[in-house]
Write a protein that holds these residues in place. Structure first.
Motif, PDB file in Angstrom:
ATOM      1  N   SER A 206       0.814  -1.225   0.000  1.00 38.29           N
ATOM      2  CA  SER A 206       0.000   0.000   0.000  1.00 38.29           C
ATOM      3  C   SER A 206       0.847   1.274   0.000  1.00 38.29           C
ATOM      4  O   SER A 206       0.579   2.201  -0.777  1.00 38.29           O
ATOM      5  N   MET A 207       1.852   1.374   0.865  1.00 34.98           N
ATOM      6  CA  MET A 207       2.685   2.576   0.896  1.00 34.98           C
ATOM      7  C   MET A 207       3.594   2.630  -0.329  1.00 34.98           C
ATOM      8  O   MET A 207       3.839   3.707  -0.894  1.00 34.98           O
ATOM      9  N   LYS A 215       0.181   9.627  -4.544  1.00 33.13           N
ATOM     10  CA  LYS A 215      -1.085   9.852  -3.849  1.00 33.13           C
ATOM     11  C   LYS A 215      -1.454   8.600  -3.066  1.00 33.13           C
ATOM     12  O   LYS A 215      -1.022   7.490  -3.397  1.00 33.13           O
ATOM     13  N   ILE A 216      -2.251   8.782  -2.009  1.00 32.72           N
ATOM     14  CA  ILE A 216      -2.652   7.640  -1.185  1.00 32.72           C
ATOM     15  C   ILE A 216      -3.572   6.729  -1.986  1.00 32.72           C
ATOM     16  O   ILE A 216      -4.556   7.183  -2.570  1.00 32.72           O
ATOM     17  N   GLN A 233      -4.471   0.516   3.248  1.00 33.64           N
ATOM     18  CA  GLN A 233      -4.293   1.947   2.963  1.00 33.64           C
ATOM     19  C   GLN A 233      -3.436   2.604   4.035  1.00 33.64           C
ATOM     20  O   GLN A 233      -3.730   2.486   5.225  1.00 33.64           O
ATOM     21  N   PRO A 234      -2.373   3.301   3.642  1.00 31.75           N
ATOM     22  CA  PRO A 234      -1.557   4.009   4.645  1.00 31.75           C
ATOM     23  C   PRO A 234      -2.292   5.236   5.156  1.00 31.75           C
ATOM     24  O   PRO A 234      -3.307   5.658   4.586  1.00 31.75           O
ATOM     25  N   ILE A 237      -1.089  11.108   7.395  1.00 32.49           N
ATOM     26  CA  ILE A 237       0.080  11.692   8.083  1.00 32.49           C
ATOM     27  C   ILE A 237       1.323  10.866   7.784  1.00 32.49           C
ATOM     28  O   ILE A 237       2.390  11.413   7.459  1.00 32.49           O
ATOM     29  N   THR A 238       1.214   9.549   7.879  1.00 35.73           N
ATOM     30  CA  THR A 238       2.384   8.706   7.624  1.00 35.73           C
ATOM     31  C   THR A 238       2.830   8.805   6.163  1.00 35.73           C
ATOM     32  O   THR A 238       4.024   8.748   5.868  1.00 35.73           O
ATOM     33  N   PHE A 239       1.872   8.973   5.246  1.00 38.67           N
ATOM     34  CA  PHE A 239       2.215   9.150   3.828  1.00 38.67           C
ATOM     35  C   PHE A 239       3.098  10.385   3.647  1.00 38.67           C
ATOM     36  O   PHE A 239       4.130  10.338   2.958  1.00 38.67           O
ATOM     37  N   GLU A 240       2.709  11.487   4.273  1.00 41.63           N
ATOM     38  CA  GLU A 240       3.499  12.719   4.150  1.00 41.63           C
ATOM     39  C   GLU A 240       4.863  12.576   4.832  1.00 41.63           C
ATOM     40  O   GLU A 240       5.868  13.098   4.330  1.00 41.63           O
TER      41      GLU A 240
END
Length: 397
Positions: A206-207, A215-216, A233-234, A237-240
């Motif tokens: 997912s990440m 994009k997520i 799905q990540p 906040i963790t994606f950024e």
């Protein structure tokens, strides 16, 4: 957003609660790199998750604590929240996937939490936890998409560089991204030149997909032995945080994960769960350039169901050519089986299991199928055995 100052504060709060786990050199993971392992499988509750769960719980307001907490987890966050809530005297309800390892379910209950088993995977448990929060007024403790949780996990990064200032690469498992967000933030604050790479299972990228496409993204399904990182799905906040601090993400196969678990068992007498072993798998199979570099593999947890471990070991032995399985179709008459076994013995293989079946469909009358499992030394030995049988005229599949 998460800051290094929060991680430093978390380290103070966790003093006397979380264990500073061992970090030691491994001579077996990759001969081309100077590899070390950080053993969060030896943490209280058997994984790093206690760090984030406790720090988050310690920062709840009196009002939030009064309502009790609810969490969703594949097992490790569940135990961390349950123990943290127990220490703080707060009621806890944990939603877990129905297929979570029995050992994780039992351990969570042992810390005094109420466990709700939910059909499906982590994301289904998360939906149930959100439903209970709305209905009962519980305070929700997210397993990864929370700055306090990430700060707690980030204390692992501080410990790594306190013990090994020369570290050049850190490999970290990724599910939702809480662990790597905290670790990468800490590592980059202390030593910006040190590379931080995430590792995901091929069956739950997912990440990896989200960062690749900018994009997520949400996976339709996840399927991996690494249940602790099986996240569709990540977090936003963790994606950024990963976009800001992480140098790259790689994936490993189920076979590579199994081989890493087997290596840790055999060479270090150490139990790692699937999610806990992915960083070691990445180093073993050169997913990242670590040649000549001081590299730390973070073993995130060791809470594996003992019954499931047997299957993982079997898979690891097959991948490494230590167990060879094959079927031979041959005439069903006296002396045929003896001839087959003699060739196996001459090849130096040891019979592990054998099954003689004359009732198989789609074979002619007078023939049988013999399913054989043998112990072999490695892949070269396994291939040599099969070649020997074929050269003797056996129909091997």
């Amino acid at each position: 957003m998460l800051s290094f100052e929060m991680i430093q504060d978390a380290k103070k709060v966790l003093n006397g609660v979380a264990t500073e786990t061992p970090l030691f050199q491994s001579m077996f993971i990759n001969p081309d790199g100077d590899v070390y392992i950080k053993c969060e499988n030896m943490q209280v509750t058997g994984s790093f998750k206690l760090r984030g769960a406790y720090y988050k719980t310690a920062n709840l307001t009196d009002e939030e604590a009064k309502h009790g907490v609810v969490a969703c987890s594949a097992g490790n966050h569940a135990q961390g929240v349950a123990l943290a809530a127990q220490k703080k005297g707060i009621p806890a309800v944990i939603c877990m996937p129905a297929g979570a390892p029995l050992a994780k379910v039992a351990a969570t209950k042992s810390y005094g939490a109420e466990v709700v088993l939910v059909p499906g995977v982590y994301d289904d448990a998360a939906a149930k936890a959100a439903e209970l929060q709305r209905e009962k007024g519980y305070t929700f403790l997210h397993p990864f998409n929370d700055e306090y949780v990430m700060a707690g996990q980030g204390t692992v990064g501080i410990e790594i560089l306190e013990r090994l200032e020369e570290a050049e690469v850190v490999l970290v498992p990724i599910g939702g991204g809480g662990l790597i967000s905290g670790v990468a933030c800490a590592v980059k604050a202390l030593k910006p030149s040190c590379k931080v790479y995430g590792v995901q299972a091929e069956g739950a990228p997912s990440m990896y997909n989200s960062l690749l496409h900018g994009k997520i993204e949400t996976l339709l399904e996840v399927s991996t032995v690494a249940d602790g990182i099986a996240v569709k799905q990540p977090g936003d906040i963790t994606f950024e945080m990963c976009r800001k601090y992480v140098d790259g993400i790689v994936t490993v196969s189920e076979e590579e994960i199994a081989s890493a678990i087997l290596l840790l068992l055999e060479k270090h007498k150490m139990v790692a769960e699937g999610a806990g072993a992915v960083a070691v798998a990445a180093a073993m199979h050169n997913k990242v350039d670590i040649k000549g570099k001081k590299t730390v593999c973070l073993i995130s947890g060791g809470n594996v169901d003992i019954n499931f471990l047997d299957r993982i070991i079997d898979k690891g032995l097959q991948v490494n050519g230590r167990l060879t399985k094959f079927s031979v179709t041959m005439m069903d008459k006296p002396g045929q089986l003896t001839g087959l076994l003699q060739i196996i013995a001459e090849a130096g293989a040891n019979i592990f299991n054998i099954n003689h079946d004359r009732m198989v469909r789609n074979i002619s009358v007078g023939k049988c199928v013999v399913d054989v499992t043998v112990e072999t030394r490695d892949n070269a030995h396994s291939e040599a055995l099969i070649e020997m049988l074929v050269s003797k005229g056996y129909d091997v599949k």
